[in-house]
Design a protein around this motif. Sequence first.
Motif, PDB file in Angstrom:
ATOM      1  N   LEU A 162       2.087   2.231  -5.461  1.00  0.00           N
ATOM      2  CA  LEU A 162       1.452   1.158  -6.218  1.00  0.00           C
ATOM      3  C   LEU A 162       2.502   0.202  -6.777  1.00  0.00           C
ATOM      4  O   LEU A 162       2.306  -1.022  -6.767  1.00  0.00           O
ATOM      5  N   LEU A 163       3.635   0.744  -7.249  1.00  0.00           N
ATOM      6  CA  LEU A 163       4.724  -0.126  -7.717  1.00  0.00           C
ATOM      7  C   LEU A 163       5.214  -1.008  -6.571  1.00  0.00           C
ATOM      8  O   LEU A 163       5.469  -2.211  -6.773  1.00  0.00           O
ATOM      9  N   LEU A 164       5.351  -0.451  -5.388  1.00  0.00           N
ATOM     10  CA  LEU A 164       5.805  -1.240  -4.236  1.00  0.00           C
ATOM     11  C   LEU A 164       4.843  -2.389  -3.954  1.00  0.00           C
ATOM     12  O   LEU A 164       5.268  -3.519  -3.673  1.00  0.00           O
ATOM     13  N   GLN A 165       3.574  -2.101  -4.024  1.00  0.00           N
ATOM     14  CA  GLN A 165       2.580  -3.151  -3.798  1.00  0.00           C
ATOM     15  C   GLN A 165       2.718  -4.260  -4.842  1.00  0.00           C
ATOM     16  O   GLN A 165       2.642  -5.456  -4.514  1.00  0.00           O
ATOM     17  N   LYS A 166       2.914  -3.873  -6.077  1.00  0.00           N
ATOM     18  CA  LYS A 166       3.043  -4.855  -7.155  1.00  0.00           C
ATOM     19  C   LYS A 166       4.295  -5.701  -6.983  1.00  0.00           C
ATOM     20  O   LYS A 166       4.265  -6.935  -7.129  1.00  0.00           O
ATOM     21  N   LEU A 190      12.994  -2.348 -17.128  1.00  0.00           N
ATOM     22  CA  LEU A 190      12.599  -1.311 -18.087  1.00  0.00           C
ATOM     23  C   LEU A 190      11.084  -1.255 -18.239  1.00  0.00           C
ATOM     24  O   LEU A 190      10.492  -0.171 -18.260  1.00  0.00           O
ATOM     25  N   ASP A 191      10.443  -2.412 -18.349  1.00  0.00           N
ATOM     26  CA  ASP A 191       8.984  -2.438 -18.471  1.00  0.00           C
ATOM     27  C   ASP A 191       8.316  -1.747 -17.289  1.00  0.00           C
ATOM     28  O   ASP A 191       7.374  -0.966 -17.452  1.00  0.00           O
ATOM     29  N   TRP A 192       8.806  -2.055 -16.101  1.00  0.00           N
ATOM     30  CA  TRP A 192       8.185  -1.485 -14.910  1.00  0.00           C
ATOM     31  C   TRP A 192       8.490   0.002 -14.768  1.00  0.00           C
ATOM     32  O   TRP A 192       7.637   0.783 -14.316  1.00  0.00           O
ATOM     33  N   PHE A 198       5.123   6.527 -16.980  1.00  0.00           N
ATOM     34  CA  PHE A 198       3.899   6.903 -17.669  1.00  0.00           C
ATOM     35  C   PHE A 198       2.777   7.195 -16.681  1.00  0.00           C
ATOM     36  O   PHE A 198       2.019   8.160 -16.856  1.00  0.00           O
ATOM     37  N   ASP A 199       2.658   6.380 -15.648  1.00  0.00           N
ATOM     38  CA  ASP A 199       1.600   6.617 -14.675  1.00  0.00           C
ATOM     39  C   ASP A 199       1.839   7.900 -13.884  1.00  0.00           C
ATOM     40  O   ASP A 199       0.895   8.636 -13.563  1.00  0.00           O
ATOM     41  N   VAL A 200       3.100   8.186 -13.558  1.00  0.00           N
ATOM     42  CA  VAL A 200       3.406   9.428 -12.844  1.00  0.00           C
ATOM     43  C   VAL A 200       3.056  10.636 -13.709  1.00  0.00           C
ATOM     44  O   VAL A 200       2.365  11.555 -13.269  1.00  0.00           O
ATOM     45  N   LEU A 213       0.642   0.444 -14.209  1.00  0.00           N
ATOM     46  CA  LEU A 213       1.076  -0.331 -13.052  1.00  0.00           C
ATOM     47  C   LEU A 213      -0.038  -1.251 -12.575  1.00  0.00           C
ATOM     48  O   LEU A 213       0.203  -2.406 -12.220  1.00  0.00           O
ATOM     49  N   GLU A 214      -1.241  -0.747 -12.563  1.00  0.00           N
ATOM     50  CA  GLU A 214      -2.373  -1.555 -12.132  1.00  0.00           C
ATOM     51  C   GLU A 214      -2.519  -2.788 -13.000  1.00  0.00           C
ATOM     52  O   GLU A 214      -2.934  -3.860 -12.531  1.00  0.00           O
ATOM     53  N   ARG A 215      -2.138  -2.666 -14.292  1.00  0.00           N
ATOM     54  CA  ARG A 215      -2.233  -3.790 -15.232  1.00  0.00           C
ATOM     55  C   ARG A 215      -0.906  -4.539 -15.334  1.00  0.00           C
ATOM     56  O   ARG A 215      -0.615  -5.140 -16.371  1.00  0.00           O
ATOM     57  N   ASP A 216      -0.080  -4.466 -14.287  1.00  0.00           N
ATOM     58  CA  ASP A 216       1.201  -5.185 -14.244  1.00  0.00           C
ATOM     59  C   ASP A 216       2.110  -4.801 -15.408  1.00  0.00           C
ATOM     60  O   ASP A 216       2.687  -5.648 -16.095  1.00  0.00           O
TER      61      ASP A 216
END
Length: 526
Positions: A162-166, A190-192, A198-200, A213-216
């Motif tokens: 999902l990070l790669l997609q973003k 750092l934000d990403w 957190f998502d992991v 991640l979904e919310r950028d």
Amino acid sequence: MSSPQDQLLAVVKAQPVWLWPSIPVFLFLAYFLVPYFGQHAALQKYHGPLSAKFTRLYLARASRNGVRSIKVHEQHQKHGKFVRIGPNEVSIADPRALPIVYAHGNGSLKTDFYDAFVSIFRGLFNTRDRAQHTRKRKIVSHTFSQKSVEEFEPYIAETINLLLQKWDGLGKKSAATNGKMKGYAVVDTLDWFNALAFDVIGDLAFGKPFGMLERDAADIVAITKEDGTVFHAPAVRILNERGEFSSTQGALPPWIRPYTKYFDPWFARGAASVNNLAGIARNRVAARLAEGSGDRKDILAHLLAAKDGEGKPMPRNELTAEALTQLIAGSDTTSNSSCAILFYIVKHPRVHKKLVAELDEAFKDRGIDGVLEYQDVKALPYLQACINEALRRHSTSGMGLPRLMTQDTEVLGEVFPAGTILSVPSYTIHHLESVWSDPYVYRPERWLEEGGKDLEKNLNVFSYGPRSCVGRNVAMMELLLFMSTLIYRYDFKLVDDSVEELDVVEGFLRKPLGCMMGVKNRSTKA
């Protein structure tokens, strides 16, 4: 033989009435002086800050200002291997002290420092009782065996994807069209990394990501209060405030901790964040229990299935506390470390180029799409060296974790009486001239040279002994997958390449304050 306190009381009673108004001042001074000349007299030979010899306020002030590890490091540079950092606490800057201070058989105990980290119920990290800790570790350790950790890889890979997609989307929409950053999308890594970590851990510990991640990279999460009401707040800020607050509280005497919020609103905010962090775990555990585990083999599924020595599962409050421990341990540790690792690699173009070459050679028969596999990347020596060297230089966990000696203990020729608190500061042992040549230089090659394998015993990233980090296997898996996949897929450039070191503030961990980089897809392999 009467104690120093009894002798002091006898002196007070013997004073004439006209001296009684001065007695409070006398008692105040005696509170600090009697231990210094009494039960802690054996420590007088160790140098350190003057205030630290009489009060714990030295460490509390350094913690409050976010510079504890650096201040202790400066004291070691000034006074040498042994530094007195509290009335009954000595810091030892030598990695050879690790197996003594943190050994299983020396009877040492976690100090009241850890009481400041208790929320809901004592978890594996803040349990001080050795028998209880052994029980908890037996329950939890299977969750983090290498076999169990490898079952986590699909969940981790899905979140990285999902990070790669973003980031691919940012490259198409936000790349600069001119100037130094032409072709690059500028991001605060750092934000990403906060969102990714957190998502992991949300997925591994609670069955689904937090959706950051979904919310950028927006870090708003749901929090359930003890009364069952739910509100939303920034998770990263809460976690940071909790770490700063608890570390500072832990450095203070226990009797003063309940009153700090009346002296400084900073403490009141920290106390609220402790409760809010517990509310995040409470919210997610409740949702998971309501939905069930299904066929997932994640952390919470393992904890739900775990039994103690009597065959009993963990009660609800203990289960929530352990889930909270995993949330804390698996979020900002990983994000802070990832940010620092990427910074050091990109900051040194020679290292960056060499690492890209290793990745290109290893994966020359595949494209740059998707997440690399753990079995492949864990065997890459230069990648591991780059990570180890960044973990050494940054030292995410930089402070010396305190241990109370319950018996007279000899360390490197010095005998410390029972009742002494000893610690080994990670940041300092990671920067000793006697251990690391050019210790302030980021040089991954040191790990691959003759004797490089021996350096590992001096790298104290996950603490040492029976109370070391139980999640080290999953942490290293994440770091290897994050760094290999991102550096193989993207090219990075520092927005300000004149920056020599990351700005850092310390709570329980040393946290970068941000790291702005340009990122773009690699169109061709190096």
